[in-house]
Every structure is written in structure tokens, then in C-alpha cells.
Design a protein around this motif. Structure first.
Motif, PDB file in Angstrom:
ATOM      1  N   ARG A 152       5.413   8.832 -10.068  1.00  0.00           N
ATOM      2  CA  ARG A 152       6.867   9.061 -10.083  1.00  0.00           C
ATOM      3  C   ARG A 152       7.632   7.746 -10.063  1.00  0.00           C
ATOM      4  O   ARG A 152       8.679   7.622 -10.672  1.00  0.00           O
ATOM      5  N   LEU A 153       7.099   6.751  -9.334  1.00  0.00           N
ATOM      6  CA  LEU A 153       7.787   5.476  -9.211  1.00  0.00           C
ATOM      7  C   LEU A 153       7.555   4.576 -10.432  1.00  0.00           C
ATOM      8  O   LEU A 153       8.480   3.949 -10.926  1.00  0.00           O
ATOM      9  N   PHE A 154       6.338   4.547 -10.945  1.00  0.00           N
ATOM     10  CA  PHE A 154       5.987   3.618 -12.014  1.00  0.00           C
ATOM     11  C   PHE A 154       6.049   4.228 -13.406  1.00  0.00           C
ATOM     12  O   PHE A 154       5.978   3.507 -14.392  1.00  0.00           O
ATOM     13  N   GLY A 155       6.158   5.536 -13.501  1.00  0.00           N
ATOM     14  CA  GLY A 155       6.268   6.199 -14.803  1.00  0.00           C
ATOM     15  C   GLY A 155       5.000   6.038 -15.638  1.00  0.00           C
ATOM     16  O   GLY A 155       3.891   6.055 -15.109  1.00  0.00           O
ATOM     17  N   PRO A 156       5.166   5.850 -16.971  1.00  0.00           N
ATOM     18  CA  PRO A 156       3.984   5.745 -17.841  1.00  0.00           C
ATOM     19  C   PRO A 156       3.131   4.503 -17.564  1.00  0.00           C
ATOM     20  O   PRO A 156       1.958   4.468 -17.902  1.00  0.00           O
ATOM     21  N   ALA A 157       3.695   3.490 -16.949  1.00  0.00           N
ATOM     22  CA  ALA A 157       2.912   2.282 -16.632  1.00  0.00           C
ATOM     23  C   ALA A 157       1.867   2.552 -15.554  1.00  0.00           C
ATOM     24  O   ALA A 157       0.930   1.773 -15.376  1.00  0.00           O
ATOM     25  N   TRP A 158       2.001   3.677 -14.871  1.00  0.00           N
ATOM     26  CA  TRP A 158       1.047   4.034 -13.808  1.00  0.00           C
ATOM     27  C   TRP A 158      -0.376   4.142 -14.354  1.00  0.00           C
ATOM     28  O   TRP A 158      -1.329   3.738 -13.705  1.00  0.00           O
ATOM     29  N   ASN A 159      -0.500   4.669 -15.563  1.00  0.00           N
ATOM     30  CA  ASN A 159      -1.833   4.828 -16.147  1.00  0.00           C
ATOM     31  C   ASN A 159      -2.508   3.488 -16.407  1.00  0.00           C
ATOM     32  O   ASN A 159      -3.735   3.404 -16.437  1.00  0.00           O
ATOM     33  N   ASP A 160      -1.727   2.437 -16.594  1.00  0.00           N
ATOM     34  CA  ASP A 160      -2.317   1.110 -16.772  1.00  0.00           C
ATOM     35  C   ASP A 160      -2.653   0.448 -15.439  1.00  0.00           C
ATOM     36  O   ASP A 160      -3.482  -0.467 -15.396  1.00  0.00           O
ATOM     37  N   LEU A 161      -2.018   0.894 -14.374  1.00  0.00           N
ATOM     38  CA  LEU A 161      -2.213   0.282 -13.064  1.00  0.00           C
ATOM     39  C   LEU A 161      -3.357   0.897 -12.262  1.00  0.00           C
ATOM     40  O   LEU A 161      -3.967   0.221 -11.440  1.00  0.00           O
ATOM     41  N   VAL A 162      -3.641   2.165 -12.483  1.00  0.00           N
ATOM     42  CA  VAL A 162      -4.629   2.873 -11.675  1.00  0.00           C
ATOM     43  C   VAL A 162      -6.030   2.420 -12.069  1.00  0.00           C
ATOM     44  O   VAL A 162      -6.369   2.341 -13.238  1.00  0.00           O
ATOM     45  N   MET A 163      -6.854   2.146 -11.076  1.00  0.00           N
ATOM     46  CA  MET A 163      -8.166   1.566 -11.320  1.00  0.00           C
ATOM     47  C   MET A 163      -9.107   2.522 -12.047  1.00  0.00           C
ATOM     48  O   MET A 163      -9.877   2.099 -12.887  1.00  0.00           O
ATOM     49  N   TYR A 164      -9.056   3.814 -11.753  1.00  0.00           N
ATOM     50  CA  TYR A 164     -10.006   4.716 -12.427  1.00  0.00           C
ATOM     51  C   TYR A 164      -9.676   4.849 -13.908  1.00  0.00           C
ATOM     52  O   TYR A 164     -10.558   5.086 -14.723  1.00  0.00           O
ATOM     53  N   ASN A 165      -8.414   4.686 -14.295  1.00  0.00           N
ATOM     54  CA  ASN A 165      -8.075   4.696 -15.717  1.00  0.00           C
ATOM     55  C   ASN A 165      -8.581   3.435 -16.414  1.00  0.00           C
ATOM     56  O   ASN A 165      -9.009   3.484 -17.560  1.00  0.00           O
ATOM     57  N   VAL A 166      -8.543   2.318 -15.726  1.00  0.00           N
ATOM     58  CA  VAL A 166      -9.055   1.071 -16.277  1.00  0.00           C
ATOM     59  C   VAL A 166     -10.566   1.191 -16.488  1.00  0.00           C
ATOM     60  O   VAL A 166     -11.105   0.762 -17.505  1.00  0.00           O
ATOM     61  N   ALA A 184       0.827  -1.207   0.000  1.00  0.00           N
ATOM     62  CA  ALA A 184       0.000   0.000   0.000  1.00  0.00           C
ATOM     63  C   ALA A 184       0.863   1.260   0.000  1.00  0.00           C
ATOM     64  O   ALA A 184       0.576   2.224  -0.726  1.00  0.00           O
ATOM     65  N   THR A 185       1.924   1.258   0.780  1.00  0.00           N
ATOM     66  CA  THR A 185       2.803   2.426   0.839  1.00  0.00           C
ATOM     67  C   THR A 185       3.489   2.662  -0.496  1.00  0.00           C
ATOM     68  O   THR A 185       3.661   3.805  -0.927  1.00  0.00           O
ATOM     69  N   THR A 186       3.878   1.604  -1.172  1.00  0.00           N
ATOM     70  CA  THR A 186       4.513   1.740  -2.481  1.00  0.00           C
ATOM     71  C   THR A 186       3.598   2.468  -3.462  1.00  0.00           C
ATOM     72  O   THR A 186       4.012   3.398  -4.148  1.00  0.00           O
ATOM     73  N   PHE A 187       2.343   2.079  -3.506  1.00  0.00           N
ATOM     74  CA  PHE A 187       1.418   2.707  -4.437  1.00  0.00           C
ATOM     75  C   PHE A 187       1.001   4.102  -3.996  1.00  0.00           C
ATOM     76  O   PHE A 187       0.813   4.986  -4.829  1.00  0.00           O
ATOM     77  N   ILE A 188       0.866   4.321  -2.695  1.00  0.00           N
ATOM     78  CA  ILE A 188       0.428   5.635  -2.218  1.00  0.00           C
ATOM     79  C   ILE A 188       1.543   6.668  -2.348  1.00  0.00           C
ATOM     80  O   ILE A 188       1.334   7.771  -2.841  1.00  0.00           O
ATOM     81  N   VAL A 189       2.731   6.323  -1.906  1.00  0.00           N
ATOM     82  CA  VAL A 189       3.836   7.276  -1.905  1.00  0.00           C
ATOM     83  C   VAL A 189       4.496   7.368  -3.278  1.00  0.00           C
ATOM     84  O   VAL A 189       4.777   8.458  -3.779  1.00  0.00           O
ATOM     85  N   GLY A 190       4.720   6.214  -3.902  1.00  0.00           N
ATOM     86  CA  GLY A 190       5.436   6.199  -5.179  1.00  0.00           C
ATOM     87  C   GLY A 190       4.618   6.772  -6.318  1.00  0.00           C
ATOM     88  O   GLY A 190       5.027   7.711  -6.994  1.00  0.00           O
ATOM     89  N   GLY A 191       3.463   6.206  -6.534  1.00  0.00           N
ATOM     90  CA  GLY A 191       2.568   6.681  -7.569  1.00  0.00           C
ATOM     91  C   GLY A 191       3.198   6.764  -8.947  1.00  0.00           C
ATOM     92  O   GLY A 191       3.968   5.898  -9.362  1.00  0.00           O
TER      93      GLY A 191
END
Length: 160
Positions: free
Chosen positions: A135-149, A126-133
Motif C-alpha cells: 500500500r505504501l510503495f505501490g508497484p515498486a513493492w514487487n521490486d523491493l520484496v526479497m522473494y520476488n527478487v 522495519a515498521t515502514t516495510f512491515i506496516v506499509g508494504g
């Protein structure tokens, strides 16, 4: 119909309250008629937090084992329930605990260890996703976030 005793509360008369002896009511200490002093009975030992309302010691081992094993079936919160419910077993020192606790203790201790590991992994995730977001995952973040899905699948059209 029973006759009421004057000066005795109705609850005491019906047996809901313990009756006092005449010597105790007068403030005196009753004399001991026997040569041996009376000792208080040893305190009852209960394996569960609800004491005499809980399960007997004969059933406790089976329940502790089931809670522990079902914790592996993607239900790790059963480990938390296990060690909270059998807190007296966990709290008593192993060397001075009653012999009945010896068969229950391994399951409770393992439940504590299992829940601690689960909680650490969950908190890290949970901390990885909340803090990193992003910045941590880069462009792959848009594929991981539930509201984008949900947007991609067209599941948000009825809200707007």
C-alpha cells in the motif's frame, strides 16, 4: 596426615569456610580490646557488571573506548554491549561516582546515545516495510520484496 578436630566440619577445617571465634560460637559478643571501634572497609568499586571477576579499572577505559569506536564500523550492537558491560559506570550518579569512572563515563554515555539512535532508525525502517508494504510503495513493492527478487533470478526453482 592432619588430625581432625572433633565438632568442626571438614570444610571449615580446610579453610573453605570462615572460622568463628569461640565467643561468637558461644553466642556472646567479643569484647573490644582496643579503644577504637573497628570499621568495615569501604566497598570495592568495580566498573563492570561482573565485579571482581571483570577487568581492572586501568584496562576499562581502553575497552570502553574500543567498543565505542568499533560501533561506528557498522557494528552498533557493540554499543549495546558497551553500556550493558559498564552498567555500574552508567548507573552511578556523575557527581558522586568514583574518580576512576570519569574517564570511562563519556564512552558509555555516547554508546547509549548511539545505540538508541540506531535502534530508533532500525525500528522505523522495519515498521515502514512491515506496516506499509504494498500500500505504501505501490508497484515498486514487487521490486523491493526479497522473494520476488529470488523468483526473478531463478533461485527458487530447486524448492518446488
Amino acid at each position: 596426615m592432619e588430625a581432625r578436630v572433633s565438632g568442626v566440619p571438614e570444610d571449615e577445617e580446610s579453610g573453605l569456610l570462615p572460622r568463628q571465634s569461640a565467643a561468637a560460637a558461644a553466642g556472646r559478643r567479643p569484647s573490644s580490646s582496643s579503644a577504637f571501634p573497628r570499621r568495615a572497609p569501604p566497598p570495592a568499586v568495580w566498573a563492570t557488571v561482573d565485579g571482581p571477576l571483570g577487568m581492572p579499572l586501568e584496562d576499562a577505559e581502553g575497552h570502553a573506548r574500543r567498543f565505542f569506536l568499533w560501533g561506528f564500523a557498522c557494528l552498533p550492537f557493540l554499543w549495546a554491549i558497551n553500556f550493558c558491560y559498564f552498567w555500574p559506570v552508567l548507573r552511578s550518579p556523575a557527581a558522586s561516582s568514583p574518580p576512576a569512572f570519569a574517564s570511562i563515563r563519556p564512552y558509555v554515555v555516547r554508546s547509549v546515545i548511539g545505540f538508541t539512535i540506531f535502534a530508533a532508525v532500525l525500528l522505523t525502517w522495519a515498521t515502514t516495510f512491515i506496516v506499509g508494504g504494498e500500500r505504501l510503495f505501490g508497484p515498486a513493492w514487487n521490486d523491493l520484496v526479497m522473494y520476488n527478487v529470488a523468483d526473478k533470478l531463478g533461485l527458487t526453482g530447486f524448492m518446488g
